[in-house]
Design a protein around this motif. Structure first.
Motif, mmCIF file in Angstrom:
data_model
loop_
_atom_site.group_PDB
_atom_site.id
_atom_site.type_symbol
_atom_site.label_atom_id
_atom_site.label_comp_id
_atom_site.label_asym_id
_atom_site.label_seq_id
_atom_site.Cartn_x
_atom_site.Cartn_y
_atom_site.Cartn_z
ATOM 1 N N UNK A 103 0.832 -1.203 0.000
ATOM 2 C CA UNK A 103 0.000 0.000 0.000
ATOM 3 C C UNK A 103 0.869 1.257 0.000
ATOM 4 N N UNK A 104 1.918 1.273 0.807
ATOM 5 C CA UNK A 104 2.792 2.442 0.873
ATOM 6 C C UNK A 104 3.564 2.643 -0.428
ATOM 7 N N UNK A 105 3.871 1.561 -1.128
ATOM 8 C CA UNK A 105 4.625 1.675 -2.386
ATOM 9 C C UNK A 105 3.852 2.432 -3.462
ATOM 10 N N UNK A 106 2.556 2.589 -3.297
ATOM 11 C CA UNK A 106 1.780 3.354 -4.264
ATOM 12 C C UNK A 106 2.112 4.844 -4.195
ATOM 13 N N UNK A 107 2.605 5.317 -3.045
ATOM 14 C CA UNK A 107 2.877 6.745 -2.869
ATOM 15 C C UNK A 107 4.343 7.061 -2.580
ATOM 16 N N UNK A 157 -1.231 -6.451 11.208
ATOM 17 C CA UNK A 157 -1.169 -7.896 11.461
ATOM 18 C C UNK A 157 -2.097 -8.296 12.600
ATOM 19 N N UNK A 158 -2.063 -7.513 13.682
ATOM 20 C CA UNK A 158 -2.874 -7.859 14.850
ATOM 21 C C UNK A 158 -4.359 -7.803 14.517
ATOM 22 N N UNK A 159 -4.781 -6.802 13.744
ATOM 23 C CA UNK A 159 -6.181 -6.705 13.334
ATOM 24 C C UNK A 159 -6.569 -7.901 12.462
ATOM 25 N N UNK A 160 -5.694 -8.285 11.532
ATOM 26 C CA UNK A 160 -5.976 -9.442 10.678
ATOM 27 C C UNK A 160 -6.065 -10.726 11.496
ATOM 28 N N UNK A 190 4.666 -5.933 2.700
ATOM 29 C CA UNK A 190 3.499 -6.471 3.392
ATOM 30 C C UNK A 190 2.273 -6.285 2.513
ATOM 31 N N UNK A 191 1.537 -7.379 2.225
ATOM 32 C CA UNK A 191 0.360 -7.261 1.343
ATOM 33 C C UNK A 191 -0.677 -6.296 1.908
ATOM 34 N N UNK A 192 -1.484 -5.754 1.005
ATOM 35 C CA UNK A 192 -2.569 -4.880 1.446
ATOM 36 C C UNK A 192 -3.536 -5.672 2.320
ATOM 37 N N UNK A 193 -4.212 -4.984 3.270
ATOM 38 C CA UNK A 193 -5.193 -5.673 4.102
ATOM 39 C C UNK A 193 -6.230 -6.392 3.256
ATOM 40 N N UNK A 194 -6.456 -7.651 3.594
ATOM 41 C CA UNK A 194 -7.443 -8.436 2.882
ATOM 42 C C UNK A 194 -6.944 -9.077 1.601
ATOM 43 N N UNK A 195 -5.695 -8.775 1.231
ATOM 44 C CA UNK A 195 -5.161 -9.332 -0.037
ATOM 45 C C UNK A 195 -4.785 -10.797 0.128
#
Length: 327
Positions: A149-153, A198-201, A322-327
């Motif tokens: 996600x961060x690599x997009x910006x 990670x903890x949320x996932x 790190x993959x995007x959340x839900x990926x």
């Protein structure tokens, strides 16, 4: 009001560091009260504002020539980061003002090789990204994990492995096996970090499996989670491995239950210098880091701050994150 709160918290950090020094000296480990902490295994941490043993190096003209002209004309390398990550990464020295730690040292190395004068700044975690977006700063160097996600910006040049640790009170007898071990427990984490993701996932997966939810507690100051662990207000804290190693080795109150990649099971995560995407700075930063690695300068910083488990042999630009959340 915000400034007073920050001042109180910085004062707490200074008190914690002084207490750590007293504890290590009292334990016969050879530590000196004040500006130096020595752990039982002989690792020395310099907490002084002077940082007389900081690793410095010379400008490399061929690499410095690749810095964007506007930055070369200015002559400074403006770097932001958090001041609350905790030792040994990025924290305030015993004067409660000067930013020190491994992340500051890496910033100095890059600045030296690029022939620039370092200007280190500090901000809340999320605000550091805003400062990159606005062009107010050149780089964000503060235990920043590469994520998709961060690599997009942002563009990234890596310089350390990203390992995280679950730190728990020393007298706790529960064992971590996998995410299910955290069901029903109160676990601390920093907001906006990859550890939080990670903890949320893990929590969502546990609930889907019919397990009790993880009670997630948020901490932005290292001193706050130190106190929460020592008082058993939380069952554990998921954060950067170097901070957990430092705290557990010097406080005597905690232990590390497990260590993991900062990307969980997905891949071995990496820590990197973050720059604004496409502005041309990442190539020079990457080459500066690789030069430091190839010439042994990098290893001296690693050794100085006890980061041997985080070593990389090459700097990489925008590796898998790190993959995007839900990926």
């Amino acid at each position: 009001m915000g400034s007073a709160r920050t001042g109180r918290r910085h004062g707490i950090l200074a008190a914690v560091l002084a207490t750590v020094a007293l504890v290590t000296a009292a334990c016969g480990s050879g530590g000196e009260v004040g500006n130096e902490v020595r752990t039982a295994d002989g690792q020395v941490f310099d907490l002084s504002p002077e940082q007389s043993t900081r690793v410095r190096t010379d400008k490399v003209d061929a690499i410095a020539a690749k810095v964007p002209q506007a930055i070369r004309d200015r002559g400074t390398f403006v770097v932001t980061g958090s001041a609350t990550t905790g030792p040994p990464l990025r924290f305030h020295a015993t004067d409660d003002r000067t930013l020190v730690g491994s992340e500051i040292d890496f910033a100095y190395l890059v600045a030296d090789i690029l022939g620039l004068r370092l200007e280190p700044l500090a901000a809340d975690w999320s605000q550091n990204f805003v400062k990159i977006d606005s062009g107010e700063v050149d780089a964000f160097i503060s235990n920043v994990t590469v994520t998709e996600e961060r690599k997009e910006k942002y563009d990234f040049a890596t310089y350390r492995l990203d390992n995280i640790a679950l730190e728990v009170p020393k007298d706790d007898d529960w064992t971590y096996t996998d995410r299910k071990s955290l069901a029903g427990k109160r676990i601390g984490v920093g907001s906006g970090t990859n550890q939080e993701q990670l903890l949320v996932e893990w929590n969502e997966s546990n609930i889907a499996d019919g397990l009790p939810a993880i009670d997630i507690a948020y901490y932005q100051q290292a001193t706050d989670y130190y106190l929460a662990l020592s008082s058993h207000r939380i069952d554990g804290y998921l954060g950067p491995n170097p901070v957990a190693v430092y705290h557990s080795a010097t406080s005597g109150d905690t232990k590390i239950a497990t260590t993991l990649s900062g990307a969980g099971d997905a891949l071995q995560a990496e820590i990197a210098v973050a720059t604004k995407k496409g502005n041309g700075l990442v190539t020079a930063v990457h080459e500066a880091l690789q030069y430091a690695i190839d010439n042994g300068i990098y290893q001296r910083v690693i050794d100085r701050w006890g980061l041997r488990s985080e070593v990389v042999t090459q700097s990489r630009i925008n590796p898998p994150g790190l993959p995007k959340p839900g990926a």
